[in-house]
Motif scaffolding. Structure first.
Motif, mmCIF file in Angstrom:
data_model
loop_
_atom_site.group_PDB
_atom_site.id
_atom_site.type_symbol
_atom_site.label_atom_id
_atom_site.label_comp_id
_atom_site.label_asym_id
_atom_site.label_seq_id
_atom_site.Cartn_x
_atom_site.Cartn_y
_atom_site.Cartn_z
ATOM 1 N N ASP A 1 0.852 -1.185 0.000
ATOM 2 C CA ASP A 1 0.000 0.000 0.000
ATOM 3 C C ASP A 1 0.886 1.232 0.000
ATOM 4 O O ASP A 1 2.111 1.140 -0.064
ATOM 5 C CB ASP A 1 -0.961 -0.015 1.195
ATOM 6 C CG ASP A 1 -0.237 -0.211 2.523
ATOM 7 O OD1 ASP A 1 1.007 -0.305 2.507
ATOM 8 O OD2 ASP A 1 -0.903 -0.268 3.562
ATOM 9 N N THR A 2 0.271 2.401 0.054
ATOM 10 C CA THR A 2 1.029 3.651 0.034
ATOM 11 C C THR A 2 1.027 4.268 1.423
ATOM 12 O O THR A 2 -0.023 4.431 2.041
ATOM 13 C CB THR A 2 0.416 4.629 -0.986
ATOM 14 O OG1 THR A 2 0.520 4.044 -2.292
ATOM 15 C CG2 THR A 2 1.140 5.965 -0.976
ATOM 16 N N ILE A 3 2.223 4.570 1.914
ATOM 17 C CA ILE A 3 2.369 5.104 3.276
ATOM 18 C C ILE A 3 2.726 6.581 3.227
ATOM 19 O O ILE A 3 3.279 7.074 2.237
ATOM 20 C CB ILE A 3 3.437 4.322 4.069
ATOM 21 C CG1 ILE A 3 4.788 4.315 3.332
ATOM 22 C CG2 ILE A 3 2.964 2.898 4.332
ATOM 23 C CD1 ILE A 3 5.915 3.672 4.119
ATOM 24 N N ASP B 1 2.897 2.457 -4.656
ATOM 25 C CA ASP B 1 2.440 2.484 -6.051
ATOM 26 C C ASP B 1 1.472 3.624 -6.350
ATOM 27 O O ASP B 1 1.410 4.121 -7.485
ATOM 28 C CB ASP B 1 1.769 1.150 -6.414
ATOM 29 C CG ASP B 1 2.753 -0.002 -6.442
ATOM 30 O OD1 ASP B 1 3.977 0.264 -6.508
ATOM 31 O OD2 ASP B 1 2.314 -1.169 -6.385
ATOM 32 N N ASP B 2 0.709 4.042 -5.338
ATOM 33 C CA ASP B 2 -0.321 5.063 -5.570
ATOM 34 C C ASP B 2 0.113 6.463 -5.147
ATOM 35 O O ASP B 2 -0.715 7.377 -5.101
ATOM 36 C CB ASP B 2 -1.611 4.694 -4.826
ATOM 37 C CG ASP B 2 -2.225 3.404 -5.347
ATOM 38 O OD1 ASP B 2 -2.064 3.120 -6.551
ATOM 39 O OD2 ASP B 2 -2.850 2.675 -4.548
ATOM 40 N N SER B 3 1.401 6.642 -4.828
ATOM 41 C CA SER B 3 1.869 7.948 -4.333
ATOM 42 C C SER B 3 1.537 9.074 -5.301
ATOM 43 O O SER B 3 0.989 10.116 -4.917
ATOM 44 C CB SER B 3 3.387 7.913 -4.103
ATOM 45 O OG SER B 3 3.733 7.019 -3.086
ATOM 46 N N ILE B 4 1.874 8.865 -6.566
ATOM 47 C CA ILE B 4 1.674 9.934 -7.558
ATOM 48 C C ILE B 4 0.186 10.199 -7.755
ATOM 49 O O ILE B 4 -0.261 11.359 -7.779
ATOM 50 C CB ILE B 4 2.351 9.557 -8.889
ATOM 51 C CG1 ILE B 4 3.868 9.416 -8.676
ATOM 52 C CG2 ILE B 4 2.059 10.603 -9.956
ATOM 53 C CD1 ILE B 4 4.615 8.862 -9.880
ATOM 54 N N ASP C 1 7.705 4.343 -5.883
ATOM 55 C CA ASP C 1 7.441 5.756 -6.187
ATOM 56 C C ASP C 1 7.397 6.534 -4.872
ATOM 57 O O ASP C 1 6.691 6.151 -3.929
ATOM 58 C CB ASP C 1 6.094 5.916 -6.906
ATOM 59 C CG ASP C 1 6.148 5.411 -8.343
ATOM 60 O OD1 ASP C 1 7.256 5.321 -8.894
ATOM 61 O OD2 ASP C 1 5.069 5.106 -8.891
ATOM 62 N N ILE C 2 8.163 7.616 -4.827
ATOM 63 C CA ILE C 2 8.187 8.467 -3.626
ATOM 64 C C ILE C 2 7.862 9.901 -4.030
ATOM 65 O O ILE C 2 8.348 10.395 -5.053
ATOM 66 C CB ILE C 2 9.566 8.430 -2.928
ATOM 67 C CG1 ILE C 2 9.741 7.138 -2.139
ATOM 68 C CG2 ILE C 2 9.739 9.628 -1.997
ATOM 69 C CD1 ILE C 2 11.032 7.078 -1.343
ATOM 70 N N ILE C 3 7.047 10.535 -3.216
ATOM 71 C CA ILE C 3 6.815 11.976 -3.359
ATOM 72 C C ILE C 3 7.084 12.634 -2.012
ATOM 73 O O ILE C 3 6.655 12.148 -0.962
ATOM 74 C CB ILE C 3 5.372 12.276 -3.827
ATOM 75 C CG1 ILE C 3 5.249 11.978 -5.325
ATOM 76 C CG2 ILE C 3 4.996 13.719 -3.536
ATOM 77 C CD1 ILE C 3 3.951 12.395 -5.953
ATOM 78 N N GLU C 4 7.829 13.740 -2.065
ATOM 79 C CA GLU C 4 8.097 14.527 -0.859
ATOM 80 C C GLU C 4 7.499 15.916 -1.066
ATOM 81 O O GLU C 4 7.838 16.599 -2.035
ATOM 82 C CB GLU C 4 9.591 14.605 -0.574
ATOM 83 C CG GLU C 4 10.179 13.261 -0.180
ATOM 84 C CD GLU C 4 11.648 13.323 0.165
ATOM 85 O OE1 GLU C 4 12.266 14.390 -0.074
ATOM 86 O OE2 GLU C 4 12.181 12.318 0.667
ATOM 87 N N MET D 1 -7.247 10.561 0.985
ATOM 88 C CA MET D 1 -7.114 10.242 -0.442
ATOM 89 C C MET D 1 -6.634 8.807 -0.674
ATOM 90 O O MET D 1 -6.512 8.378 -1.825
ATOM 91 C CB MET D 1 -6.144 11.216 -1.115
ATOM 92 C CG MET D 1 -6.633 12.658 -1.182
ATOM 93 S SD MET D 1 -8.161 12.852 -2.152
ATOM 94 C CE MET D 1 -9.344 13.170 -0.835
ATOM 95 N N GLY D 2 -6.302 8.081 0.420
ATOM 96 C CA GLY D 2 -5.954 6.673 0.234
ATOM 97 C C GLY D 2 -4.622 6.228 0.798
ATOM 98 O O GLY D 2 -4.286 5.040 0.734
ATOM 99 N N ALA D 3 -3.829 7.128 1.367
ATOM 100 C CA ALA D 3 -2.549 6.733 1.971
ATOM 101 C C ALA D 3 -2.786 6.217 3.389
ATOM 102 O O ALA D 3 -3.829 6.472 3.995
ATOM 103 C CB ALA D 3 -1.581 7.906 1.985
#
Length: 470
Positions: free
Chosen positions: A8-10, A30-33, A86-89, A109-111
């Motif tokens: 999942d996305t953390i 996977d869903d970060s973006i 995939d990482i977003i900061e 939003m799902g994180a």
């Protein structure tokens, strides 16, 4: 903490808690973006998914029609990211309110809120770091001195891992040959040259002993060198503590027994952190509170790496100092005898008192003898220089320094298993019996870098010590 990998996305706040100029909120998965694109708008209207990895984008975060903040988004696409995902900061303004609002929005939003150390755990599970490198990440964050930082950086960059992996591969090769012999037991053949195996085991033993010996040095660099200041009441222990720190850390009084409990603080000298402990004066007393302080002082000395024993030559006898040192001494304790108040005694010089101490203590119980005045900066600097010299003498021949107790314990297990294999070779044991100890050595060695399936409880313990967001 759960250690099972969840695809999942953390999300977590990766900067320190509290208000600052900016804060960084990190997502991985996977869903970060896709999650960020739901709430992030670039002035150009371009999609984040269409942008190149390792790029930075200015825009605004929206909760529906409500503007939360103007932010900078850093994009790192898999597999070239810290976690391999995939990482977003998101760099936002440092208001605690803004941080929490953005965090809540991203969760909506799902994180999922990340567990302590979960970003680094994912880096390990995705093969971006081995286990010893992952542990070094926490050590880099926690380092409070240049020396501790250097050791942690060396480990994080793979210096220790490379050394261990080389030893492990050699051991794997011989273990495989021994195992192969078992398949041809009826033919009575030897694929593993016993003399070469003996040489390998000797090399393993030498390198592992060198690495294990470095732990004493590495551990004090990481945790800080515990230095106990001890002596009779009124020897000037509290004055020395104040002189070392150049501030009033302890109450100084002409009344004997002023210090009744331990006073501790840390000081960095030449890039190394020291934990100085001012203790209650050592003497026989009927005062119950003072007696408790003296017992606590002895406990601190028992756990110290260095003992600064202060004495006033005009207020002690050599026999008292010798008795105290022999009573307090424990294995590997570094003892520095310090004659205090030399400004009142005509300076520090060779005399019958100090000669008797050298004869009775130096070389066995004490490492050196010096003189100071707590009012003379030069003598305090000289004492600090002695501390630095003594700590640097603890260095082993190994270029790689071990600073982790888990690694040290694993190496002790490897050495024990290697010793058993050596005894088996000397006794002419069969390959199947040698294989048992070889596998045990290999397992313990592999545990260090996580080259085997590491127990989930071990992973939980390691990564549970990390801060959330790392």
């Amino acid at each position: 903490m759960t250690t099972a990998y969840q695809p999942d996305t953390i999300v977590a706040i990766s900067t320190s808690q509290g208000m600052g100029a900016i804060a960084v909120i990190r997502l991985s998965g996977d869903d970060s973006i896709a999650i960020v694109e739901k709430v992030f708008k670039k002035p150009s209207g371009e999609s984040l998914a269409a942008q190149q990895s390792h790029s930075v984008h200015f825009g605004s975060l929206w909760q529906g029609e409500r503007l939360l903040d103007e932010v900078v988004v850093s994009l790192f696409k898999n597999p070239k990211s810290y976690t391999g995902e995939d990482i977003i900061e998101i760099s936002c303004h440092g208001s605690v309110f803004i941080q929490q609002e953005i965090l809540k929005l991203l969760i909506q939003m799902g994180a999922r809120l990340a567990n302590p150390g979960e970003f680094t755990l994912r880096a390990f599970l995705n093969g971006k770091l081995d286990l010893s490198q992952a542990e070094a990440v926490a050590d880099v964050i926690a380092s409070e001195s240049q020396a501790a930082h250097n050791v942690a950086m060396q480990q994080m960059r793979g210096g220790f891992s490379t050394e261990i992996e080389d030893l492990r591969q050699q051991l794997i090769n011989f273990t495989a040959l021994i195992e192969l012999e078992l398949d041809f037991s009826e033919e009575d053949v030897e694929f593993a040259n016993r003399s070469e195996l003996e040489k390998l085991l000797e090399t393993l033993q030498f390198k592992l002993n060198s690495l294990a010996d470095s732990f004493a040095y590495g551990n004090v660099l990481k945790e800080g060198v515990p230095v106990a200041i001890a002596g009779k009441p009124n020897a000037g222990k509290s004055s020395l503590l104040n002189a070392l720190f150049k501030e009033e850390k302890a109450i100084v009084s002409d009344i004997a027994g002023t210090t009744r409990d331990t006073i501790e603080d840390t000081l960095v000298i030449q890039g190394i952190k020291y934990r100085f402990i001012d203790t209650a004066g050592l003497r026989e007393t009927s005062d119950q509170i003072e007696s408790m302080g003296i017992e606590r002082a002895k406990e601190k000395i028992a756990n110290a790496k260095i003992l600064l024993y202060l004495y006033d030559r005009l207020d002690s006898t050599p026999e008292e100092v010798i008795r105290d040192i022999k009573t307090l001494y424990h294995d590997k304790l570094i003892v520095i005898l310090v004659e205090n108040k030399i400004d009142q005694h005509g300076g520090f010089f060779e005399n019958e008192f100090n000669s008797q101490l050298k004869t009775e203590l130096n070389g066995t119980y004490a490492n050196t003898l010096t003189g100071i005045s707590c009012f003379d900066d030069a003598s305090i600097r000289s004492l600090k220089g002695m501390l630095d010299w003594e700590v640097n003498q603890m260095k082993s021949s190994s270029e790689v320094v071990v600073a982790n107790i888990r690694h040290y314990n694993a190496m002790i297990q490897v050495l024990a298993a290697v010793g058993s294999v050596q005894q088996g070779l000397q006794a002419g044991l069969s390959g199947d019996l040698l294989a048992v100890d070889l596998k045990e050595a290999l397992y313990a060695l592999s545990e260090i870098t996580g080259a085997i399936d590491v127990d989930k409880d071990i992973l939980g313990t390691i990564f549970g010590k990390f801060c959330i967001g790392k």
